[in-house]
Design a protein around this motif. Structure first.
Motif, mmCIF file in Angstrom:
data_model
loop_
_atom_site.group_PDB
_atom_site.id
_atom_site.type_symbol
_atom_site.label_atom_id
_atom_site.label_comp_id
_atom_site.label_asym_id
_atom_site.label_seq_id
_atom_site.Cartn_x
_atom_site.Cartn_y
_atom_site.Cartn_z
ATOM 1 N N MET A 1 0.837 -1.197 0.000
ATOM 2 C CA MET A 1 0.000 0.000 0.000
ATOM 3 C C MET A 1 0.876 1.253 0.000
ATOM 4 O O MET A 1 1.831 1.347 0.769
ATOM 5 N N LYS A 2 0.557 2.181 -0.877
ATOM 6 C CA LYS A 2 1.330 3.408 -0.963
ATOM 7 C C LYS A 2 1.076 4.311 0.240
ATOM 8 O O LYS A 2 -0.038 4.387 0.757
ATOM 9 N N ILE A 3 2.121 5.002 0.662
ATOM 10 C CA ILE A 3 1.974 6.043 1.671
ATOM 11 C C ILE A 3 1.382 7.274 0.990
ATOM 12 O O ILE A 3 1.823 7.664 -0.094
ATOM 13 N N LYS A 4 0.396 7.878 1.601
ATOM 14 C CA LYS A 4 -0.179 9.113 1.071
ATOM 15 C C LYS A 4 0.494 10.302 1.746
ATOM 16 O O LYS A 4 0.685 10.306 2.960
ATOM 17 N N MET A 5 0.840 11.295 0.946
ATOM 18 C CA MET A 5 1.479 12.490 1.484
ATOM 19 C C MET A 5 0.791 13.735 0.946
ATOM 20 O O MET A 5 0.659 13.911 -0.266
ATOM 21 N N TYR A 6 0.349 14.591 1.845
ATOM 22 C CA TYR A 6 -0.251 15.870 1.471
ATOM 23 C C TYR A 6 0.868 16.889 1.308
ATOM 24 O O TYR A 6 1.669 17.109 2.225
ATOM 25 N N ASP A 7 0.909 17.510 0.116
ATOM 26 C CA ASP A 7 2.051 18.318 -0.298
ATOM 27 C C ASP A 7 1.584 19.697 -0.765
ATOM 28 O O ASP A 7 0.730 19.806 -1.645
ATOM 29 N N LEU A 8 2.133 20.748 -0.177
ATOM 30 C CA LEU A 8 1.745 22.119 -0.516
ATOM 31 C C LEU A 8 2.176 22.477 -1.936
ATOM 32 O O LEU A 8 3.344 22.316 -2.303
ATOM 33 N N VAL A 9 1.234 22.990 -2.727
ATOM 34 C CA VAL A 9 1.528 23.363 -4.111
ATOM 35 C C VAL A 9 1.054 24.785 -4.392
ATOM 36 O O VAL A 9 0.254 25.360 -3.650
ATOM 37 N N GLY A 10 1.547 25.324 -5.505
ATOM 38 C CA GLY A 10 1.143 26.646 -5.940
ATOM 39 C C GLY A 10 -0.061 26.573 -6.859
ATOM 40 O O GLY A 10 -0.892 25.663 -6.757
ATOM 41 N N ALA A 11 -0.140 27.513 -7.792
ATOM 42 C CA ALA A 11 -1.265 27.533 -8.726
ATOM 43 C C ALA A 11 -1.274 26.289 -9.603
ATOM 44 O O ALA A 11 -2.325 25.840 -10.050
ATOM 45 N N GLU A 12 -0.080 25.730 -9.841
ATOM 46 C CA GLU A 12 0.037 24.486 -10.608
ATOM 47 C C GLU A 12 0.344 23.343 -9.646
ATOM 48 O O GLU A 12 1.134 23.498 -8.717
ATOM 49 N N ASN A 13 -0.255 22.195 -9.898
ATOM 50 C CA ASN A 13 -0.055 21.058 -8.997
ATOM 51 C C ASN A 13 1.363 20.516 -9.011
ATOM 52 O O ASN A 13 1.762 19.797 -8.089
ATOM 53 N N ASN A 14 2.127 20.820 -10.054
ATOM 54 C CA ASN A 14 3.513 20.352 -10.103
ATOM 55 C C ASN A 14 4.498 21.441 -9.683
ATOM 56 O O ASN A 14 5.684 21.362 -9.979
ATOM 57 N N ARG A 15 3.989 22.463 -8.973
ATOM 58 C CA ARG A 15 4.876 23.448 -8.353
ATOM 59 C C ARG A 15 4.776 23.270 -6.834
ATOM 60 O O ARG A 15 4.159 24.055 -6.121
ATOM 61 N N THR B 1 1.422 11.415 -3.777
ATOM 62 C CA THR B 1 1.385 12.797 -3.304
ATOM 63 C C THR B 1 0.035 13.412 -3.649
ATOM 64 O O THR B 1 -0.456 13.276 -4.769
ATOM 65 N N ILE B 2 -0.540 14.076 -2.673
ATOM 66 C CA ILE B 2 -1.846 14.712 -2.831
ATOM 67 C C ILE B 2 -1.650 16.225 -2.779
ATOM 68 O O ILE B 2 -1.263 16.768 -1.736
ATOM 69 N N PRO B 3 -1.858 16.925 -3.902
ATOM 70 C CA PRO B 3 -1.686 18.384 -3.909
ATOM 71 C C PRO B 3 -2.612 19.048 -2.891
ATOM 72 O O PRO B 3 -3.789 18.691 -2.777
ATOM 73 N N TRP B 4 -2.063 20.022 -2.166
ATOM 74 C CA TRP B 4 -2.808 20.681 -1.091
ATOM 75 C C TRP B 4 -2.522 22.173 -1.140
ATOM 76 O O TRP B 4 -1.402 22.597 -1.443
ATOM 77 N N HIS B 5 -3.552 22.975 -0.853
ATOM 78 C CA HIS B 5 -3.418 24.433 -0.845
ATOM 79 C C HIS B 5 -3.643 24.980 0.565
ATOM 80 O O HIS B 5 -4.289 24.344 1.396
ATOM 81 N N PHE B 6 -3.135 26.185 0.793
ATOM 82 C CA PHE B 6 -3.203 26.803 2.119
ATOM 83 C C PHE B 6 -4.609 26.804 2.725
ATOM 84 O O PHE B 6 -4.766 26.643 3.931
ATOM 85 N N THR B 7 -5.613 27.031 1.893
ATOM 86 C CA THR B 7 -6.973 27.185 2.415
ATOM 87 C C THR B 7 -7.749 25.871 2.494
ATOM 88 O O THR B 7 -8.926 25.871 2.848
ATOM 89 N N GLU B 8 -7.110 24.766 2.204
ATOM 90 C CA GLU B 8 -7.790 23.468 2.243
ATOM 91 C C GLU B 8 -7.585 22.778 3.594
ATOM 92 O O GLU B 8 -7.192 21.611 3.669
#
Length: 230
Positions: free
Chosen positions: A1-15, A37-44
């Motif tokens: 099973m993969k480890i899930k990681m919440y990762d802070l991104v910018g306007a683009e998910n690959n930034r 990796t799960i893209p995450w934003h400041f307001t989420e």
């Protein structure tokens, strides 16, 4: 099973630009663990409410939820002892703790004022009001007051890097012959800058820059694939 990681991104998910998240992205690759990796934003904030706090990185490993980059690194080391070690030994771990504190108490104050406006420029539109209000309240200045970076700030930052420079003049990585978590901590700070700022913080022939280039190439160019500048 993969480890899930919440990762802070910018306007683009690959930034992805959080230095604390980059510590863990490199650590997971070092440990040779599969990750989603799960893209995450400041307001989420709701998306990670299950962790009991509001910041990333957060990892979910089966039924285990771990947050804070230092806690996550220690969790990975303890949970996956048969995978390549992040620290090497308990004595080395104590030295890495010093590197962590030096990064957070010395590098951040010198680097962040030169990058704070760049963060604002590159984050998603839905995060901009939140980011402006929280950072201006904390810093006591408008974001625009940080927009123009002076050469003296860059020169001061380069001077602060002297201990790194001297170390890397004598060995290929901060951890010795091969990179470990000490390297990932400091590299993550440079990756933060690379992700959002066109400023050239390092001279081409600087040993720190040559080390940074090697770090960018690790794990099939994991960090180099992230959207950013040179």
């Amino acid at each position: 099973m993969k480890i899930k990681m919440y990762d802070l991104v910018g306007a683009e998910n690959n930034r992805a630009f959080s230095p604390y998240c980059w510590r863990i992205r490199m650590a997971l690759a070092h440990k040779q663990l599969e990750v989603e990796t799960i893209p995450w934003h400041f307001t989420e904030k709701e998306a990670i409410a299950f962790s009991g706090q509001e910041k990333v990185p957060v990892i979910v490993d089966g039924d285990q939820v771990v947050f804070d980059s230092w806690n996550i690194a220690n969790y990975l080391e303890k949970t996956y002892p048969n995978q390549p070690s992040l620290f090497g030994c308990s004595q080395a771990k104590s030295q890495v703790l010093f590197i962590k504190n030096w990064d957070e108490k010395v590098l951040i104050p010198a680097l962040l004022p030169m990058l704070i406006y760049n963060v604002f420029e590159h984050i998603d539109a839905k995060d901009k009001t939140y980011f402006r209000e929280t950072r201006e309240q904390k810093l006591g200045k408008t974001l625009e007051e940080f927009k123009d970076v002076k050469q003296s700030q860059i020169d001061n930052f380069r001077t602060i890097l002297s201990p790194l420079r001297e170390t890397l003049n004598q060995q290929p990585f901060l951890a010795g012959e091969k990179p470990k978590f000490a390297d990932y901590i400091i590299f993550a700070r440079f990756q933060f800058a690379r992700s959002i700022s066109p400023i050239k913080f390092l001279e081409t022939n600087d040993p720190v820059n040559m080390w940074r280039e090697k770090m960018l190439d690790l794990f099939n160019g994991l960090a180099r694939q992230n959207l950013g500048y040179n």
